[in-house]
Design a protein around this motif. Structure first.
Motif, mmCIF file in Angstrom:
data_model
loop_
_atom_site.group_PDB
_atom_site.id
_atom_site.type_symbol
_atom_site.label_atom_id
_atom_site.label_comp_id
_atom_site.label_asym_id
_atom_site.label_seq_id
_atom_site.Cartn_x
_atom_site.Cartn_y
_atom_site.Cartn_z
ATOM 1 N N ILE A 101 6.256 13.547 10.233
ATOM 2 C CA ILE A 101 7.310 13.922 11.192
ATOM 3 C C ILE A 101 7.387 15.416 11.398
ATOM 4 O O ILE A 101 8.137 15.911 12.231
ATOM 5 N N GLY A 102 6.610 16.186 10.607
ATOM 6 C CA GLY A 102 6.580 17.628 10.758
ATOM 7 C C GLY A 102 5.712 18.039 11.931
ATOM 8 O O GLY A 102 5.169 17.220 12.664
ATOM 9 N N SER A 103 5.548 19.333 12.086
ATOM 10 C CA SER A 103 4.816 19.854 13.244
ATOM 11 C C SER A 103 3.420 20.319 12.894
ATOM 12 O O SER A 103 2.691 20.806 13.757
ATOM 13 N N GLY A 104 3.033 20.190 11.610
ATOM 14 C CA GLY A 104 1.737 20.720 11.193
ATOM 15 C C GLY A 104 0.622 19.720 11.344
ATOM 16 O O GLY A 104 0.852 18.519 11.504
ATOM 17 N N PRO A 105 -0.626 20.189 11.330
ATOM 18 C CA PRO A 105 -1.766 19.278 11.391
ATOM 19 C C PRO A 105 -1.895 18.494 10.100
ATOM 20 O O PRO A 105 -1.457 18.918 9.048
ATOM 21 N N LEU A 106 -2.508 17.328 10.215
ATOM 22 C CA LEU A 106 -2.713 16.461 9.055
ATOM 23 C C LEU A 106 -4.071 16.705 8.439
ATOM 24 O O LEU A 106 -4.418 16.056 7.497
ATOM 25 N N ALA A 136 0.849 -1.192 0.000
ATOM 26 C CA ALA A 136 0.000 0.000 0.000
ATOM 27 C C ALA A 136 0.880 1.235 0.000
ATOM 28 O O ALA A 136 2.059 1.195 0.363
ATOM 29 N N ILE A 137 0.277 2.330 -0.408
ATOM 30 C CA ILE A 137 0.892 3.636 -0.244
ATOM 31 C C ILE A 137 0.042 4.428 0.734
ATOM 32 O O ILE A 137 -1.167 4.241 0.813
ATOM 33 N N ALA A 138 0.693 5.299 1.490
ATOM 34 C CA ALA A 138 -0.008 6.166 2.432
ATOM 35 C C ALA A 138 0.335 7.611 2.078
ATOM 36 O O ALA A 138 1.307 8.173 2.581
ATOM 37 N N PRO A 139 -0.456 8.220 1.199
ATOM 38 C CA PRO A 139 -0.177 9.615 0.838
ATOM 39 C C PRO A 139 -0.459 10.565 1.991
ATOM 40 O O PRO A 139 -1.325 10.316 2.836
ATOM 41 N N GLY A 140 0.288 11.662 2.008
ATOM 42 C CA GLY A 140 -0.055 12.773 2.869
ATOM 43 C C GLY A 140 -1.094 13.626 2.177
ATOM 44 O O GLY A 140 -1.852 13.149 1.326
ATOM 45 N N VAL A 141 -1.140 14.902 2.517
ATOM 46 C CA VAL A 141 -2.092 15.807 1.883
ATOM 47 C C VAL A 141 -1.624 16.088 0.458
ATOM 48 O O VAL A 141 -0.531 16.618 0.244
ATOM 49 N N VAL A 142 -2.458 15.717 -0.499
ATOM 50 C CA VAL A 142 -2.131 15.822 -1.915
ATOM 51 C C VAL A 142 -3.171 16.711 -2.583
ATOM 52 O O VAL A 142 -4.337 16.750 -2.178
ATOM 53 N N ARG A 143 -2.753 17.411 -3.620
ATOM 54 C CA ARG A 143 -3.643 18.329 -4.319
ATOM 55 C C ARG A 143 -4.660 17.546 -5.163
ATOM 56 O O ARG A 143 -4.529 17.416 -6.379
ATOM 57 N N THR A 144 -5.680 17.011 -4.475
ATOM 58 C CA THR A 144 -6.760 16.300 -5.140
ATOM 59 C C THR A 144 -8.091 16.865 -4.664
ATOM 60 O O THR A 144 -8.171 17.551 -3.640
ATOM 61 N N ARG A 145 -9.140 16.531 -5.385
ATOM 62 C CA ARG A 145 -10.470 17.005 -5.012
ATOM 63 C C ARG A 145 -10.907 16.390 -3.688
ATOM 64 O O ARG A 145 -11.528 17.051 -2.860
ATOM 65 N N THR A 192 3.481 -0.711 3.817
ATOM 66 C CA THR A 192 2.814 0.529 3.428
ATOM 67 C C THR A 192 3.865 1.621 3.332
ATOM 68 O O THR A 192 4.548 1.929 4.311
ATOM 69 N N LEU A 193 4.008 2.171 2.133
ATOM 70 C CA LEU A 193 5.016 3.197 1.865
ATOM 71 C C LEU A 193 4.392 4.572 2.084
ATOM 72 O O LEU A 193 3.461 4.962 1.389
ATOM 73 N N VAL A 194 4.907 5.299 3.068
ATOM 74 C CA VAL A 194 4.429 6.650 3.342
ATOM 75 C C VAL A 194 5.053 7.612 2.338
ATOM 76 O O VAL A 194 6.271 7.644 2.159
ATOM 77 N N VAL A 195 4.203 8.385 1.660
ATOM 78 C CA VAL A 195 4.663 9.367 0.680
ATOM 79 C C VAL A 195 3.983 10.686 1.039
ATOM 80 O O VAL A 195 2.880 10.978 0.598
ATOM 81 N N ASP A 196 4.652 11.462 1.887
ATOM 82 C CA ASP A 196 3.975 12.622 2.481
ATOM 83 C C ASP A 196 4.849 13.864 2.627
ATOM 84 O O ASP A 196 4.446 14.832 3.278
ATOM 85 N N GLY A 197 6.039 13.861 2.006
ATOM 86 C CA GLY A 197 6.908 15.017 2.126
ATOM 87 C C GLY A 197 7.401 15.263 3.534
ATOM 88 O O GLY A 197 7.957 16.321 3.829
ATOM 89 N N GLY A 198 7.185 14.283 4.414
ATOM 90 C CA GLY A 198 7.593 14.433 5.810
ATOM 91 C C GLY A 198 6.492 14.962 6.721
ATOM 92 O O GLY A 198 6.759 15.325 7.859
ATOM 93 N N ALA A 218 2.204 23.667 3.927
ATOM 94 C CA ALA A 218 3.499 23.509 3.263
ATOM 95 C C ALA A 218 4.632 23.921 4.184
ATOM 96 O O ALA A 218 5.698 23.289 4.230
ATOM 97 N N GLY A 219 4.427 24.999 4.950
ATOM 98 C CA GLY A 219 5.461 25.469 5.859
ATOM 99 C C GLY A 219 5.753 24.514 6.995
ATOM 100 O O GLY A 219 6.843 24.531 7.570
ATOM 101 N N ALA A 220 4.762 23.666 7.329
ATOM 102 C CA ALA A 220 4.954 22.685 8.391
ATOM 103 C C ALA A 220 5.401 21.327 7.862
ATOM 104 O O ALA A 220 5.530 20.379 8.622
ATOM 105 N N THR A 221 5.614 21.231 6.556
ATOM 106 C CA THR A 221 6.047 19.993 5.912
ATOM 107 C C THR A 221 7.534 20.081 5.601
ATOM 108 O O THR A 221 7.975 21.036 4.953
#
Length: 261
Positions: free
Chosen positions: A256-261, A191-200, A247-253, A214-217
């Motif tokens: 591990i960042g400090s921002g909300p998901l 599986a892949i586990a995307p972070g917040v991606v520019r989708t509808r 499951t491969l996490v693909v989230d730009g970090g 973006a600033g928290a990523t």
């Protein structure tokens, strides 16, 4: 989104030449990007959407070697017809990307009704079981193959208003492991586990706060569908031949960042 062209105008040999893939929920966003990444590597691709016209338009955008098929993710008859069509038309089915997803259950968990809960679980969890079972029985069980499920980093965390969605993706991550155990060694399941991606689907998470997110990523931006498509193509290909149940996490970090998901 067409296969890369060689110097003479023809398509060079790709790592997925001769392979055939089905991608559910592929009329736009991550599904379309995943189909494009597979097609770029030489695979023949069947893309599905509950809207047949959108499926055909997605196939047109992908170019030669792609076909569109109308199939709602939870419609067993349509799913079976799509798998049968793929094997009858192309002679095989090597890759299945269970990408279709939904989130009608927005808001606190205790405010959700059974209908919204059921729709979320049916599309996000039951559909991958349905399509995988059909693909395994039609081809992969005898000849081998690779399944890639679209989960989410939400399966690893909690957040306001998307609790039911996150629960469904946490379950999908576990289902990925269970299917990998049951279907190996013939079939790999990841599986892949995307972070917040520019989708509808994720628009509510980024539309009014993209700069802050973006600033928290750690990598300084939200994801694009193509970021996820490349990861799908990796897990589907021979470069991941000794990877299953992961499951491969693909989230730009973002995790591990400090921002909300």
């Amino acid at each position: 989104m067409t296969a890369a062209q060689g110097p003479s105008g023809g398509s060079p040999a790709g790592p997925l030449d001769g392979k055939v893939a089905v991608v559910t929920g592929a009329s736009r966003g991550i599904g379309l990007a995943a189909a494009g990444a597979l097609r770029d590597r030489g695979a023949q691709v069947v893309v599905t959407s509950r809207d047949g016209d959108r499926a055909k338009e997605a196939a047109r955008r992908l170019g030669a070697g792609a076909a569109g098929f109308a199939a709602h993710a939870t419609d067993e008859a349509a799913a079976r017809a799509c798998v049968d069509y793929t094997v009858a038309t192309y002679g095989r089915l090597d890759i299945l990307v269970n990408n279709a997803g939904t989130n009608p259950a927005y808001g606190p968990v205790l405010d959700q009704d059974h209908a919204r809960f059921t729709k979320t679980m049916d599309v996000n969890l039951w559909a991958p079981i349905l399509w995988t079972s059909l693909a395994v029985r039609a081809w992969m069980g005898e000849h081998g193959g690779a399944v890639v499920n679209t989960a989410s980093i939400g399966g690893y965390t909690v957040a306001h208003d998307v609790g039911i969605y996150h629960v469904s993706k946490a379950a999908l991550i576990h289902l990925t492991k269970q299917l990998a155990l049951e279907l190996g060694p013939k079939v790999r399941v990841n599986a892949i586990a995307p972070g917040v991606v520019r989708t509808r689907l994720a628009e509510a998470l980024w539309r009014d706060g993209e700069e802050r997110l973006a600033g928290a990523t750690p990598l300084g931006r939200i994801g694009e569908p193509e970021d996820i498509g490349e990861a799908v193509a990796f897990l589907a290909g021979d470069g991941a031949r000794w990877i299953t149940g992961e499951t491969l996490v693909v989230d730009g970090g973002q995790l591990i960042g400090s921002g909300p998901l």
